[in-house]
Design a protein around this motif. Structure first.
Motif, PDB file in Angstrom:
ATOM      1  N   PRO A  52       0.817  -1.217   0.000  1.00  0.00           N
ATOM      2  CA  PRO A  52       0.000   0.000   0.000  1.00  0.00           C
ATOM      3  C   PRO A  52       0.849   1.264   0.000  1.00  0.00           C
ATOM      4  O   PRO A  52       2.014   1.254   0.400  1.00  0.00           O
ATOM      5  N   PHE A  53       0.251   2.327  -0.472  1.00  0.00           N
ATOM      6  CA  PHE A  53       0.846   3.663  -0.392  1.00  0.00           C
ATOM      7  C   PHE A  53       0.584   4.165   1.019  1.00  0.00           C
ATOM      8  O   PHE A  53      -0.564   4.350   1.425  1.00  0.00           O
ATOM      9  N   LEU A  54       1.646   4.371   1.797  1.00  0.00           N
ATOM     10  CA  LEU A  54       1.499   4.678   3.220  1.00  0.00           C
ATOM     11  C   LEU A  54       2.308   5.912   3.586  1.00  0.00           C
ATOM     12  O   LEU A  54       3.529   5.950   3.369  1.00  0.00           O
ATOM     13  N   LEU A  55       1.636   6.912   4.107  1.00  0.00           N
ATOM     14  CA  LEU A  55       2.270   8.117   4.635  1.00  0.00           C
ATOM     15  C   LEU A  55       1.861   8.222   6.094  1.00  0.00           C
ATOM     16  O   LEU A  55       0.763   8.674   6.420  1.00  0.00           O
ATOM     17  N   ASN A  56       2.743   7.776   6.974  1.00  0.00           N
ATOM     18  CA  ASN A  56       2.405   7.702   8.390  1.00  0.00           C
ATOM     19  C   ASN A  56       3.495   8.377   9.204  1.00  0.00           C
ATOM     20  O   ASN A  56       4.617   7.876   9.304  1.00  0.00           O
ATOM     21  N   GLY A  57       3.193   9.561   9.725  1.00  0.00           N
ATOM     22  CA  GLY A  57       4.161  10.298  10.521  1.00  0.00           C
ATOM     23  C   GLY A  57       3.463  11.348  11.358  1.00  0.00           C
ATOM     24  O   GLY A  57       2.232  11.346  11.480  1.00  0.00           O
ATOM     25  N   ASN A  67      -0.408   2.533  -5.455  1.00  0.00           N
ATOM     26  CA  ASN A  67       0.924   2.992  -5.078  1.00  0.00           C
ATOM     27  C   ASN A  67       1.673   3.455  -6.319  1.00  0.00           C
ATOM     28  O   ASN A  67       1.138   3.416  -7.427  1.00  0.00           O
ATOM     29  N   PHE A  68       2.914   3.913  -6.127  1.00  0.00           N
ATOM     30  CA  PHE A  68       3.809   4.197  -7.238  1.00  0.00           C
ATOM     31  C   PHE A  68       4.381   2.870  -7.725  1.00  0.00           C
ATOM     32  O   PHE A  68       4.987   2.130  -6.945  1.00  0.00           O
ATOM     33  N   VAL A  85      -3.737   7.920  -4.779  1.00  0.00           N
ATOM     34  CA  VAL A  85      -2.379   8.322  -4.414  1.00  0.00           C
ATOM     35  C   VAL A  85      -2.245   9.837  -4.460  1.00  0.00           C
ATOM     36  O   VAL A  85      -1.625  10.457  -3.588  1.00  0.00           O
ATOM     37  N   LEU A  86      -2.854  10.466  -5.454  1.00  0.00           N
ATOM     38  CA  LEU A  86      -2.787  11.927  -5.582  1.00  0.00           C
ATOM     39  C   LEU A  86      -3.415  12.625  -4.390  1.00  0.00           C
ATOM     40  O   LEU A  86      -2.964  13.699  -3.976  1.00  0.00           O
TER      41      LEU A  86
END
Length: 300
Positions: A52-57, A67-68, A85-86
């Motif tokens: 998966p496309f994951l942005l976790n912070g 995903n890319f 994703v966008l």
């Protein structure tokens, strides 16, 4: 038999035959639908198995199944990128603009079986750079990204496509106070990166420590817009001075190309050649000559 009774029997026969036909085709229809549903479920399960496309912070937690993606042996991002994703990219843009000290490290992956035909040190690093370039094209601040590349034994693929061979880590940027920046620069220049070369050769086999120093220099340059890199090539005294000047320049150019491969703009790198004019050891011994065949990399 009366005509009325004949009509009634005809209607009953029609209903009976119609019922049989309905049951026959309805069952087939139901079986087909079930098969279609089973297939759909199988496809969905395959999508869930993707990375998966994951942005976790800090301040963000976004995930989607898309995903890319990249074609095997290729570092060019497959486009168009999915809308899901966008959406995450736009959220990341908002976060980075609001938090200029937030750094995102993009790690690109490639398998050991893939061929690297890019200018970068490895295919994973080139993929990370392509994702960074995509982010920048969408208006995300370029100075808030670091890139890394890793080679792994295998990666999940769908046909000839690697599924999401990139990961994102949230790291806070060091303080941009002048004192802190000066300390970093002083530390790097006090213990500069020095590459040594065999006679008449430009060596590409860097140690782990040398790789780390190049990574540190790249991070500093990307985060400090006014900074630049100075690369000075040196040689021993064997042979003609003019030849040694050219050889030392070749060594400096090798170091420059390597820094460019690690994400530093060529326009921010200056090269010089001192040839045999600034030895650090005696040229009368093999050991001394080896120490003089070097390239020194510092920050301006």
């Amino acid at each position: 038999m009366s005509k009325k009774l004949f009509y009634l029997l005809g209607i009953a026969a029609t209903i009976f035959v119609g019922t049989l036909l309905y049951l026959h085709f309805c069952c087939n229809c139901c079986m087909t639908s079930k098969t279609a549903d089973d297939t759909a479920i199988a496809v969905k399960t395959g999508e869930q198995d993707r990375n998966p496309f994951l942005l976790n912070g800090s301040g963000m937690n976004y995930q989607c199944n898309d995903n890319f993606n990249f074609i095997s042996n290729n570092s060019t991002l497959i486009t168009p990128v999915s809308d899901s994703v966008l959406v995450g990219v736009e959220q990341l843009k908002t976060l980075l603009i609001a938090n200029p000290k937030q750094i995102i490290t993009i790690t690109g992956y490639a398998t050991s079986e893939e061929k690297n035909t890019t200018k970068f040190d490895n295919l994973g690093l080139s993929r990370a750079n392509d994702v960074r370039t995509f982010f920048i094209s969408k208006g995300l601040p370029k100075e808030q990204f670091d890139i890394k590349g890793e080679i792994v034994t295998s990666w999940q693929m769908m046909n000839d496509t690697l599924s999401g061979p990139v990961k994102f880590a949230f790291n806070e940027l060091i303080s941009s106070d002048n004192a802190d920046v000066s300390t970093i620069k002083d530390e790097l220049n006090a213990n500069p990166l020095v590459l040594y070369f065999n006679t008449n050769k430009s060596n590409e086999n860097l140690s782990k420590e040398e790789h780390q120093k190049i990574s540190d220099i790249a991070k500093y340059i990307m985060r400090t817009p006014q900074a630049s890199v100075l690369i000075v090539g040196h040689s021993d005294s064997s042979g003609k001075r003019e030849t040694n000047i050219l050889l030392a320049k070749k060594r400096a150019d090798f170091a420059k190309n390597y820094l460019v491969k690690n994400g530093i703009s060529a326009s921010r790198i200056e090269t010089q050649s001192k040839g045999p004019d600034e030895p650090v050891a005696e040229n009368q011994t093999a050991e001394g000559k080896a120490k003089n065949r070097r390239t020194v990399i510092t920050i301006k």
